[in-house]
Design an enzyme around this catalytic site. Sequence first.
Site, mmCIF file in Angstrom:
data_model
loop_
_atom_site.group_PDB
_atom_site.id
_atom_site.type_symbol
_atom_site.label_atom_id
_atom_site.label_comp_id
_atom_site.label_asym_id
_atom_site.label_seq_id
_atom_site.Cartn_x
_atom_site.Cartn_y
_atom_site.Cartn_z
ATOM 1 N N GLN A 164 1.062 -0.965 0.140
ATOM 2 C CA GLN A 164 0.035 0.123 -0.119
ATOM 3 C C GLN A 164 0.789 1.111 0.007
ATOM 4 O O GLN A 164 1.655 1.589 1.029
ATOM 5 C CB GLN A 164 -0.884 -0.005 1.159
ATOM 6 C CG GLN A 164 -1.745 -1.358 1.225
ATOM 7 C CD GLN A 164 -2.746 -1.294 0.408
ATOM 8 O OE1 GLN A 164 -3.759 -0.626 0.330
ATOM 9 N NE2 GLN A 164 -2.882 -2.308 -0.453
ATOM 10 N N GLY B 234 -11.929 2.766 3.908
ATOM 11 C CA GLY B 234 -10.864 1.999 3.306
ATOM 12 C C GLY B 234 -9.856 2.698 2.194
ATOM 13 O O GLY B 234 -10.409 3.883 1.903
ATOM 14 N N HIS B 235 -9.182 1.882 1.617
ATOM 15 C CA HIS B 235 -8.175 2.736 0.750
ATOM 16 C C HIS B 235 -8.788 3.046 -0.618
ATOM 17 O O HIS B 235 -9.749 2.487 -0.968
ATOM 18 C CB HIS B 235 -7.117 1.749 0.488
ATOM 19 C CG HIS B 235 -7.219 0.251 0.080
ATOM 20 N ND1 HIS B 235 -6.256 -0.825 -0.281
ATOM 21 C CD2 HIS B 235 -8.453 -0.440 -0.265
ATOM 22 C CE1 HIS B 235 -6.833 -1.900 -0.754
ATOM 23 N NE2 HIS B 235 -8.152 -1.726 -0.755
ATOM 24 N N ASN B 236 -8.308 4.221 -1.011
ATOM 25 C CA ASN B 236 -8.874 4.696 -2.264
ATOM 26 C C ASN B 236 -9.985 5.394 -2.094
ATOM 27 O O ASN B 236 -10.794 5.632 -3.295
ATOM 28 C CB ASN B 236 -8.548 4.072 -3.432
ATOM 29 C CG ASN B 236 -6.909 3.557 -3.498
ATOM 30 O OD1 ASN B 236 -6.591 2.603 -3.163
ATOM 31 N ND2 ASN B 236 -6.259 4.757 -3.849
ATOM 32 N N SER C 273 -12.205 2.082 -2.302
ATOM 33 C CA SER C 273 -12.261 2.617 -3.767
ATOM 34 C C SER C 273 -13.874 3.033 -4.185
ATOM 35 O O SER C 273 -14.453 3.220 -4.985
ATOM 36 C CB SER C 273 -12.098 1.616 -4.787
ATOM 37 O OG SER C 273 -10.877 1.310 -4.909
#
Lengths: 340, 340, 340
Positions: free
Chosen positions: A201, A242-244, A262
């Site tokens: 990441q 969460g990521h993105n 995302s």
Amino acid sequence: MAGQEKQFTLAGLAETFGLVLQGDGSVVVHGVGTLAGAGPGQLSFLANPRYRRELAATRAGAVVLSADDAGDSPVPCLVAKSPYVAFAKISALFEPAPAPAPGIHASAVVADDALVDPGAQIGPFVSIGARSRIGAGAVIGPGCVIGDDCEVGPGSVLVARVTLVTRVRLGARVRVHPGAVLGADGFGLAMDAGRWIKVPQVGGVVVGDDCEIGANTCIDRGAIEDTVLEEDVRLDNQIQIGHNVRIGAHTAVAGCVAVAGSARIGRYCLIGGAAGITGHLEICDKVTITAMSLVTQSITEPGEYSSGMAVQDSRSWRRNAARFRQLDQLARRMGALTKD
Amino acid sequence: MAGQEKQFTLAGLAETFGLVLQGDGSVVVHGVGTLAGAGPGQLSFLANPRYRRELAATRAGAVVLSADDAGDSPVPCLVAKSPYVAFAKISALFEPAPAPAPGIHASAVVADDALVDPGAQIGPFVSIGARSRIGAGAVIGPGCVIGDDCEVGPGSVLVARVTLVTRVRLGARVRVHPGAVLGADGFGLAMDAGRWIKVPQVGGVVVGDDCEIGANTCIDRGAIEDTVLEEDVRLDNQIQIGHNVRIGAHTAVAGCVAVAGSARIGRYCLIGGAAGITGHLEICDKVTITAMSLVTQSITEPGEYSSGMAVQDSRSWRRNAARFRQLDQLARRMGALTKD
Amino acid sequence: MAGQEKQFTLAGLAETFGLVLQGDGSVVVHGVGTLAGAGPGQLSFLANPRYRRELAATRAGAVVLSADDAGDSPVPCLVAKSPYVAFAKISALFEPAPAPAPGIHASAVVADDALVDPGAQIGPFVSIGARSRIGAGAVIGPGCVIGDDCEVGPGSVLVARVTLVTRVRLGARVRVHPGAVLGADGFGLAMDAGRWIKVPQVGGVVVGDDCEIGANTCIDRGAIEDTVLEEDVRLDNQIQIGHNVRIGAHTAVAGCVAVAGSARIGRYCLIGGAAGITGHLEICDKVTITAMSLVTQSITEPGEYSSGMAVQDSRSWRRNAARFRQLDQLARRMGALTKD
């Protein structure tokens, strides 16, 4: 409570905030209170209709309320289009917003190549990593950990025990409450020959100006690109981003919401408590999601959406839930009946 | 970004990872990017079909993808059976995994009878309790608290502000993210004459090799015996694992999941975000639970299980939910109709 | 495990706790274990009927159980009305409750006008703000942050890394687990000309005697008045308590519950894991809410309430959920049929 007490006349408040004074403008208030709890020297407000019945009996020195309610006030009042907004602004006069006390506490550990503005306040037991920068007037409270390559914009406040793991960039006037973790690794895994391997990441987190991040809320760093909060996003406590993920400006998210990787949430959205939003979808601007609802597909029309089911007594609930488990069958039989 | 840049030729990567090269093997990449965001010197990948439409327009220097997609690539590519796995491995080459800097920070407080391997790194404001042991190559980041009788295996990383309360034993190469709390008392209460009394929690937590524990996740210590994560278990952020839970090897749990005491989850399970699992039940191997689902009974067959209801516009939802509250009645009337 | 071992005869335990001895009273136990795991020197218990089948094969030295089960015990036993309560009390004899080691760690940072009782223990990396008071026998573990105007009552324990932000008052014998955040700002926002403005949060948090607060749980400070936990309230981990919530005495709340602002929960309630309670409502005494249920309206009758739906295999679930989305229509058609 500490600090010297501030006090204001109703007439003065009316003028400062453009409100309509009803009653004796020389009344002095030196603090705020609820309708039920305020005493003579305190200012109260009526914004939520649930509390309207408390107006008649209030002992407050004065009340901020709407024109509709002004006729029922037993005490002097300030009439506002939005009583809650007016009250918020007046209330801020009383709450002593402590000015930063510039300087770095003796116990703090700051990397040689970190840049701390002389006007910033760095509390005890803070560590600041390589190449990180702390802006003017920023306050880094006790026990915060700031990793490498982070940035805290001017006037931002990390109350205490906040972690910015790495590559986290906060704009101006961002407020982060204790226990929040920004920039931890996103949950990226790939199954390889029966074992998980970690997907690196390497992105960061970007938080726009005037955002607020609640206690124990997590915002993961992006896998490749950044996780982004646009300006004036407000996150309550215990939220997982969460990521993105990207959250649009002026969106507010209540406590315990989970947003998977995302997902893109629009501007001016309101996400109710403990709602869930799955990954790789898009929610347009001005969408309201009610409490404990689950969003699994993109939403393209503004409006309010729900799936949180409210309680019944358990006996009724169990009976209904048992039927739900055969609902498709029931509907088929129904269809057959209708056809015949 | 910091650190010296690494770069690789496509041909070299193909050989290292056993991938099929398509196009010019002399192309050099020095970082990774998304299909939409990558530039000429960057390697991208296509694993999720959602992003297939971005392939044609990519400006990436090269792309990792499957044989099925290789024909559509406008740039050189590396063909992999599992593009995500291949990308994860290649990506790890670029992310500088910082080597531990062995030694104990001057500010750390370490019990006299704690054993810290000379190859371990202990950061600022860390405290380590009696009889605890830190293995070779382990990294204990800033602000971590390690209580008594704990063990951190070789190569494990506690990123920052992690708490191991007591009797917590981590295997090798375990990674724990900020704010995680392992070994807090389980929630054991008994009602005695109108008051709660606390049931002592004297077990520990055992975490197998290669596990990952997300930010602000909690794993309670067992009441009598241990709470156990077998090897290669992956927990996302904000998860709650109750006392005496056992999670099988290679199981992955998404954010905000709650697992109540004494639940046993099998190997190779996938638990979706914000799902709930009640106590004293067993889930067999290879079970998938989708997001926001609730498991209240043992599951004995592999497969996918759900109960998370997706949103509708609130008006429709309210109408349907109102009917649900009389579903049993509806079904009875239906039954009566059918019988007649 | 550390510490000197304690041991007791069955006859002694029977006398101390008013239990009925069955079998050899000279049997000595020096620790506790589960029915399945205990060895000859260990005391076990049978309280949950799920584990009844383990009684016959137990190798425990003795078992605490109810009169109903006593006949089936292959080993000496202590017969109790409430075996779980009796076991809890006996178990507490074995678990060494470490006495506070009075004094302030050299690394702690304590405000000049804070008052720390000489009998209190203040651990490393603790900071204590202005005008805060720490009572006799209180333990403030490593890395705790106590802000201004807080109070920790006598005998209370903040295990480690707990934050009391400001105006947080804990009674006597309160236990707070790592990562908990008490007194962070409530989520008070007002929309003004397209931007959020923050509503100052000036209330505090009051926690009664004998409460327990789980790891990473948050309790926000009140907007104007206080957020209140009455005595003997037990909160598990990862719970979110909004501003101005009031929770009645002896109520227990399982992990991951979200309680929105100004909700009032009665006495002797049991709130199941991951349940949600929306704001500005009232739940009367002796209400049980089962796991993952959502309360959106006041509850005025004691009893059990549910809305958590349990999993089905995903294929069945999807079919049923699809029908649910047309349930109102289905019911209307049903109604039409019945009328004809």
